[in-house]
Design an enzyme around this catalytic site. Structure first.
Site, PDB file in Angstrom:
ATOM      1  N   HIS A 130      31.479  29.160  30.383  1.00  0.00           N
ATOM      2  CA  HIS A 130      32.218  29.508  29.164  1.00  0.00           C
ATOM      3  C   HIS A 130      33.018  30.790  29.385  1.00  0.00           C
ATOM      4  CE1 HIS A 130      32.620  30.143  24.684  1.00  0.00           C
ATOM      5  NE2 HIS A 130      32.656  31.411  25.090  1.00  0.00           N
ATOM      6  N   GLU A 131      32.381  31.793  29.985  1.00  0.00           N
ATOM      7  CA  GLU A 131      33.064  33.077  30.213  1.00  0.00           C
ATOM      8  C   GLU A 131      34.163  32.934  31.271  1.00  0.00           C
ATOM      9  OE1 GLU A 131      32.656  35.248  28.133  1.00  0.00           O
ATOM     10  OE2 GLU A 131      30.786  34.558  27.237  1.00  0.00           O
ATOM     11  N   GLU A 205      37.144  30.091  21.144  1.00  0.00           N
ATOM     12  CA  GLU A 205      35.733  29.809  21.426  1.00  0.00           C
ATOM     13  C   GLU A 205      35.511  28.309  21.615  1.00  0.00           C
ATOM     14  OE1 GLU A 205      33.295  31.909  22.139  1.00  0.00           O
ATOM     15  OE2 GLU A 205      34.786  33.485  21.966  1.00  0.00           O
TER      16      GLU A 205
END
Length: 286
Positions: A130-131, A205
């Site tokens: 995700h990062e 996100e």
């Protein structure tokens, strides 16, 4: 389209900063705030990683210290076709993570001590993926710029509030600023900044979740990690976290704050919806 939207929203944050300056000091005040906003953008662009890491007292991690984590991140970066970011650990038991840096070649990923101890390997892989997605799409730079300007807006708005109370603030002709207008601006400006940060962050996100799931290949592991982190965040707030920088994290570190304002203008979409979307991605994969 996302890049154009981000530039427009960042510009709007700068306009809000200038508007506060104009209320307090007329055209001269607006010009001062314009120069300050340029300075913030310049400094944040070149130092966004240092700013974020220093804010949370993140300490560098070497390969010798965490060989398994390093091997995991190296594997994920190869899958994502991007350079290996620097790794940092934030000394807190609250599990969370964030990425920072202006581009892929100047990036860092920070995980908390709590995240390393709480999650299993697949869940950590989901979080790191995700990062990495945030880094790949330069979300890290955009959110740090937004956090810096929003922080300045909150600080200047607080000054405007005191100026209204004690009769401060004058225009170029020496006329006193309208105290009621100053009070209104002191309240509205931080709210407007929070709304803009929310608009910048929420869609990113969802995108990072989907892209992270593709990198790790295990969307359900990321969904499990989000559920654990969100549950913990609602019971213990990260003491170092601020509203301006909360959008950097994978889960809102202020989720446990019992404040209508904080919850209403959260930079993160509902975790339940994020998990639902990841489960839909998993169903399509299988």
């Amino acid at each position: 389209m996302n890049r154009i939207k981000s530039v427009m929203l960042l510009t709007l944050l700068s306009v809000i900063l200038m508007a506060i300056g104009g209320m307090v000091g007329g055209r001269s005040g607006a010009m001062v705030m314009f120069i300050i906003s340029l300075g913030i953008n310049f400094i944040s662009y070149w130092n966004c990683d240092k700013i974020a890491l220093r804010s949370y007292n993140a300490q560098p991690l070497s390969k010798e210290e965490v060989p398994e984590l390093y091997e995991l991140v190296e594997d994920l970066t190869k899958r994502a076709h991007m350079p290996m970011p620097r790794l940092y650990v934030v000394p807190t038991a609250v599990p969370n993570a964030f990425a920072t840096g202006r581009d892929e070649n100047h990036a860092a990923v920070a995980v908390t001590e709590g995240l390393i101890s709480m999650l299993d390997r697949d869940e950590i892989a989901g979080v790191i993926s995700h990062e990495l997605s945030h880094i790949k799409h330069r979300d890290t730079l955009i959110m740090t710029l937004a956090a810096s300007i929003a922080g300045a807006i909150s600080w200047i708005a607080n000054m405007a509030q005191w100026a209204a109370i004690f009769g401060g603030g004058r225009d170029e002709d020496g006329n006193s600023a309208n105290p009621m207008a100053l009070m209104v601006m002191a309240v509205i400006a931080p709210i407007a900044a929070a709304v803009i940060q929310m608009a910048l962050s929420r869609s990113r996100e969802y995108m990072a979740d989907a892209s992270g799931a593709a990198i790790s290949g295990k969307p359900l592991a990321l969904a499990s990690a989000l559920a654990k982190l969100d549950d913990y965040a609602h019971h213990r707030v990260m003491s170092q976290a601020t509203p301006a920088s909360s959008g950097l994290f994978i889960i809102n570190p202020l989720a446990g704050v019992r404040s209508t304002m904080v919850n209403l203008f959260s930079t993160h979409p509902p975790t339940e919806e994020r998990i639902k979307r990841l489960r839909e991605i998993a169903a399509k994969m299988h």
